[in-house]
Each structure stands twice: as C-alpha cells, then as structure tokens.
Design an enzyme around this catalytic site. Structure first.
Site, short mmCIF file in Angstrom:
data_model
loop_
_atom_site.label_atom_id
_atom_site.label_comp_id
_atom_site.label_asym_id
_atom_site.label_seq_id
_atom_site.Cartn_x
_atom_site.Cartn_y
_atom_site.Cartn_z
N ASP A 74 40.47 49.18 33.85
CA ASP A 74 41.91 48.93 33.78
C ASP A 74 42.24 48.22 32.47
OD1 ASP A 74 40.58 46.60 34.89
OD2 ASP A 74 42.57 45.77 35.35
N GLU A 140 40.71 43.97 36.82
CA GLU A 140 40.31 42.77 36.10
C GLU A 140 41.47 42.15 35.35
OE1 GLU A 140 38.63 40.17 32.93
OE2 GLU A 140 39.94 41.90 32.72
#
Length: 385
Positions: A74, A140
């Site tokens: 991500d 994250e």
C-alpha cells in the site's frame, strides 16, 4: 513475467494501491512467487470500523534457518497528480530514474527482495538451504490494524517460526549502504486538557482562563528532557502539535483548552511508565490551582532494538561488498511494521534511499534498485552458507 527488478517494480507501481486498496499489487507477487515454487496464501482481515485489508504470505522450504522478507504494497495518496512530472502510477523510467508512488516506499524494496530471491533459487536448483518467506501487507500506511500484526498471528497459529526478518523500508539517508535500521523508538500520543471557567473578558475575576494555564504547562512539559538516550537510541522527545480552545468569540474566556502532543520514546520507557511520568509532571506543574489531565490515545508502537550480532554482521558484510560502505546501525526515524515483527524474531530494516518518499515525483535510481537486489542476494548467499 520478468524477474528483472525494474520490471517487477514497474508492475507494482502501476497498481494504484492507495490504502486500503490492493489494485492488483498482491496479484503481481502471487504470480511471481507461485511460479517460483512458493506456497502462497492470500489472507483478508477485518475489524469493525476499519476497511478490510488483503495480505499475502508466501514460503518456500520447510527447514530452518528461516529468513523472511517483510513489507507493504500500500502507498500514500499521490496528491495533485497534475503536479507529477511523470504519472504517479505510470512507472516511467527516465534518465536512470524510476518514477512513481511507492518507488521508494516501498515497492522498489519489495521488487528487489523478490528479484534477489528468484536469482538465488535459480542458482540453487530452485530450493533454499532452509526457508524463505514473504510477509506482505496492504495496511502499513494507515492505521495498521488489519495488516502485519494480524498476519503474524495468523502465521504463528499455522506453526510458522521465523528466525530473522528484513523489512525493505527505505532506510538509507543519503546513499545506498549508509544505514541499517536496527530498531525504532515507540510512539505515544495524548491530549493535555486544562479546565477553566467560562466568562466575560471584562469580568475576569468571575472566570478562570485556561489559555495562560495550558501555555504554562506546555512550557513545563517541553522544557524538561525525558531522558538522555543511550548507545542505541537518541533521547526521547515530546512535541506539541496543536493547541485549541474551540472559541470563535473574542469577548469570551473559554471554558477549556486542549493541546495535542506526540512522544517518540526509547527503551528507557514502556508505554505505561511513560504515561505515569507525564501524568506526574502535569500534576506537579499544575499544582493545586490548575485543573489539568491527559487523555491518552491507544498505541501499538513500543520501542525495540535488535542487538548487533551474527545476523546484523551478515547484512553488513553483504552491504559492504556491494557498496564499499560500512552502514551505520541506527534507530532513528518514525515507526514501521518492524515493531510488530520484533515480537517473533530479530528484525532489521534495509531498503532504498528515502529522500523522495511520500513526495511529488517520488523516484529511485535504477542503479540503486540493482544494488539493493545484489545486496539481498548477498544476504541470502551468506545466510544459507
């Protein structure tokens, strides 16, 4: 699909995987690792109030030693895409630079670890002399509740045991090989609240103004050091980030003032001892007159350090062979998912140069990607020797 590190990085960048979206990024890895003989699992975690997150765990080999490459696919939003010199998700290469959101943080690092692993397997009859795994999350850059922390627990329930882990976060400061992160400070946020008595500014004796009081407490809390640091950590620091009274009137003394703060703390403290220390200092500074207290926010970020030893020596040797540099073993910077991994095995962070992460025109040198791949390959060769 090519095992070339630039091709892998470009394929990943071209997936606009802004948290919580996957946008095909994990599929890129699933195909590459599956074709190489890895057993690949796609795992989705949920929690009320948060977006569902897709994660990936892949392993080849069944024996020890077991080294894991961890990371996240991500990325943060690109911001104004019109301001990018090259498309934020185009993965364009120009003048030796690979552009795109995630090029540095941290799709480039993941690409290098995958390319290095595929090269190692090709040179060793497709099997490691132990086990290699990839632990990849899509959560994250946000609140990190449905990602690495749950994926680790899931893996542990399946009997997975890790011996060592490398997180491919952009650890280097100026140039490849200058820094390994061997730990991180913890992070704890809170809000200092001072209660007063609302009233008319022309009659201050009938009110109690919390604004000068909270200013005095801010000065008191900012002035005294929390500790002096130690051999592995810089001193802990408390930073106030906002002050608010919610008052739109200039002729009204407000009833309450609030100040938000964050503390980055080293291993002189636990979350509990740190909170107790700040609560004590607030009470002492407030005395019997000021009515003040702290509202603490939940935190999943403790400090940790991986002590130098055989594993760090292995990584240092690989870095020095390729770059000619002896990296600094450092614990500075923010937080990462390594804070969760340290509960399962020793973990270090080593990736690309982090100067453009989260910026417009985020980019990495192609030469750095190639160097990082060689370093990871060198780690694998030494690790299983």
């Amino acid at each position: 699909m090519s095992a070339d590190v630039v091709s892998i990085a470009r394929d990943l960048i071209r997936c606009p995987s802004v948290t919580p979206l996957d946008a095909g990024a994990l599929g890129v890895l699933e195909r590459l690792l599956g074709d190489a003989g890895f057993t690949v699992h796609r795992v989705t975690f949920s929690e009320e109030g948060h977006a569902d997150i897709e994660n990936l765990y892949a392993r080849i080999g069944t024996e020890a030693p077991h080294i894991c490459f961890a990371g996240h696919t991500d990325v943060v939003p690109p911001g104004d895409e019109a301001a990018w010199s090259h498309g934020a998700f185009a993965g364009e290469v120009k003048d030796g630079l690979l552009y795109g959101r995630g090029a540095v943080d941290m799709k480039g690092g993941i690409a290098a670890s995958v390319a290095a692993t595929l090269e190692y397997l090709a040179a060793n009859d497709g099997k490691p002399k132990g086990s290699i795994s990839f632990l990849i999350t899509g959560d994250e850059e946000s609140v990190a509740v449905n990602g690495t922390i749950k994926l680790l627990a899931w893996a542990a329930e399946r009997g997975e045991k890790f011996d060592h882990c490398i997180v491919g976060e952009p650890s280097n400061v100026e140039t490849m090989g200058d820094t390994i992160k061997i730990g991180r400070r913890g992070s704890q946020s809170g809000t200092l609240v001072v209660d007063g008595v609302q009233g008319h500014v022309a009659y201050p004796h009938r009110a109690s103004n919390p604004v000068p009081d909270i200013a005095a407490l801010i000065v008191a809390l900012s002035g005294d050091p929390l500790d002096q640091g130690n051999a592995q950590f810089q001193p802990s620091n408390l930073e106030f980030t906002s002050v608010d009274v919610g008052n739109t009137a200039t002729n009204v003394i407000p009833a309450q003032a609030k100040a938000k703060f964050n503390i980055r703390f080293n291993d002189h403290h636990t979350q509990e001892s740190l909170r107790a220390l700040i609560d004590t200092r607030v009470a002492a500074a407030a005395g019997n007159r000021i009515k003040a207290h702290v509202i603490w926010e939940p935190s999943n970020s403790d400090s940790f350090v991986t002590r130098p030893g055989a594993f760090t020596d292995t990584v240092v040797a690989a870095i020095t062979e390729i770059t000619g540099r002896v990296p600094d073993l450092n614990t500075g910077g923010g937080t990462s998912d390594a804070r969760f991994i340290k509960n399962y095995c020793p973990v270090i962070e080593f990736g690309l140069v982090g100067q453009t992460m989260h910026q417009i025109d985020e980019h990495t040198k192609v030469a750095d990607l190639e160097q990082l791949t060689k370093i990871y390959r060198g780690v694998l060769d030494r690790y299983f020797a």
